[in-house]
Design a protein around this motif. Structure first.
Motif, PDB file in Angstrom:
ATOM      1  N   LYS A   1       0.839  -1.204   0.000  1.00 25.54           N
ATOM      2  CA  LYS A   1       0.000   0.000   0.000  1.00 25.54           C
ATOM      3  C   LYS A   1       0.870   1.248   0.000  1.00 25.54           C
ATOM      4  O   LYS A   1       0.594   2.216  -0.720  1.00 25.54           O
ATOM      5  N   ASP A   2       1.945   1.229   0.796  1.00 25.06           N
ATOM      6  CA  ASP A   2       2.857   2.374   0.829  1.00 25.06           C
ATOM      7  C   ASP A   2       3.516   2.596  -0.529  1.00 25.06           C
ATOM      8  O   ASP A   2       3.699   3.738  -0.977  1.00 25.06           O
TER       9      ASP A   2
ATOM     10  N   GLN B   1       1.070   4.193  -2.851  1.00 28.36           N
ATOM     11  CA  GLN B   1       0.913   5.606  -2.492  1.00 28.36           C
ATOM     12  C   GLN B   1       2.076   6.432  -3.027  1.00 28.36           C
ATOM     13  O   GLN B   1       1.891   7.562  -3.486  1.00 28.36           O
TER      14      GLN B   1
ATOM     15  N   GLU C   1      -4.215  -1.391  -5.234  1.00 26.51           N
ATOM     16  CA  GLU C   1      -3.837  -0.331  -4.293  1.00 26.51           C
ATOM     17  C   GLU C   1      -3.558   0.987  -5.031  1.00 26.51           C
ATOM     18  O   GLU C   1      -3.828   2.069  -4.508  1.00 26.51           O
TER      19      GLU C   1
ATOM     20  N   ALA D   1      -5.119   4.625  -4.350  1.00 27.07           N
ATOM     21  CA  ALA D   1      -4.210   5.736  -4.028  1.00 27.07           C
ATOM     22  C   ALA D   1      -4.432   6.920  -4.959  1.00 27.07           C
ATOM     23  O   ALA D   1      -4.479   8.072  -4.513  1.00 27.07           O
TER      24      ALA D   1
END
Length: 356
Positions: free
Chosen positions: A181-182, A185, A301, A305
């Motif tokens: 997820k990071d 992003q 994801e 994002a």
């Protein structure tokens, strides 16, 4: 227990019979749920292990009903968790060389799948491994990978079947869902910086619905939408007058078409303000070192994002489409994304290193 052990002694020849037939027999005794994992997840693991071992073709898999029947006859179902000694006796009773025990549990925001196989002829642990998967959707794929590794450990890589041994080497679940997820992003932030909110002005509005324009900074793309606003002569306040679709742009100038609001009059000098870009995300391709499940998760994801940034709006009929691939070994993977317009022209490219 005396009756159970006595019956087990007569069951040992069944193992020898199975071995004589060539393919070793495997019984999947149980899969337990631990932590926040539930019974449905345990059942999913059990089903995936069974499906993979059956499709492997190198084993005889004991049906679950047969194991349950033996346990009921020997009054083991009410005894709770069974020791390895009892599990081995169950394997002998159903004529299995190996008995497999599994579990699924939570580990942070990921899931840990564990598999252990006992050899009923030697009472030794023949296989033991734990695999971490990033999401609940990967439990089935992770279970099948563990089953492939189990098969290769117990009987060796399949002869003449390179695909089988290659599958056993697949990397799955070797990442943390939070890190994925990071990473998504980070890609979205990088793209957001390349699509800043732009402002320009109408240079010359023509009666045929076209207009020339200019931008002091930034690089708009063909097909980008802008809101047209300016001072209303009646109310003497700034208001929205319509919309502008950019048709062409260069550093020397630009042009496009205008659509007026009812009663709006678009004039020279009116302000252009970029609207959120309608964008779509195609399935990202898995490169070397990356399983398809991971590439699919990154794409999911990335959609979420991008939709969190005011510059973008995820849409079914997008102006731009993001596509690319995820590649590299664990801990050193990168996400390569290019953004293309409807004609296939590449508008932007980013390559973001990640830690998953």
């Amino acid at each position: 227990m005396r009756n159970f052990l006595t019956f087990a002694l007569f069951a040992v020849p069944a193992v020898a019979f199975a071995q004589a037939q060539g393919a070793p027999t495997v019984a999947i005794a149980e899969v337990t749920a631990r932590g926040n994992a539930d019974a449905d997840m345990a059942s999913e693991v059990n089903d995936a292990l069974t499906d993979q071992l059956v499709s492997d073709g190198r084993f005889r898999v004991v049906e679950r009903q047969q194991i349950a029947k033996v346990m009921k006859e020997q009054m083991l179902a009410q005894s709770g968790v069974m020791s390895d000694e009892v599990q081995i006796k169950v394997a002998q009773l159903v004529g299995a060389r190996f008995i497999v025990l599994g579990s699924v549990g939570t580990k942070g925001r990921s899931y840990a799948l564990s598999l252990r196989a006992l050899d009923s002829t030697s009472a030794q642990v023949a296989f033991s491994e734990t695999l971490k998967v990033g999401t609940e959707e990967q439990i089935e794929a992770g279970s099948k990978q563990l089953a492939r590794k189990l098969a290769d450990k117990l009987v060796g890589p399949s002869a003449g079947g390179s695909s089988q041994s290659a599958a056993s080497a697949d990397v799955l679940g070797d990442f943390d869902a939070a890190q994925v997820k990071d990473g998504a992003q980070a890609v979205a932030r990088s793209l957001a910086l390349r699509f800043p909110k732009l402002t320009g002005r109408i240079v010359n509005a023509l009666p045929n619905g076209t207009a020339s324009c200019s931008f002091e900074s930034g690089e708009p793309f063909k097909g980008e939408f802008f809101e047209v606003s300016g001072r209303d002569d009646v109310t003497e306040q700034d208001s929205r007058k319509g919309y502008f679709l950019l048709g062409s742009w260069s550093r020397n100038g630009c042009s496009g078409r205008v659509k007026r609001e009812p009663g709006g009059i678009i004039e020279d000098g009116d302000t252009l303000t970029s609207l959120p870009v309608k964008i779509g995300v195609e399935a990202l391709q898995p490169g070397p070192g990356t399983p398809p499940e991971l590439a699919s998760l990154v794409a999911t994801e990335l959609r979420a994002a991008l939709d969190s940034f005011p510059q973008f709006q995820i849409a079914p009929d997008p102006q731009l489409t993001a596509t690319g691939r995820v590649s590299g070994p664990r801990g050193r993977r990168s996400i390569e994304v290019q953004v293309i317009d409807k004609s296939g022209t590449v508008i932007q490219k980013v390559n973001v290193p990640t830690s998953f």
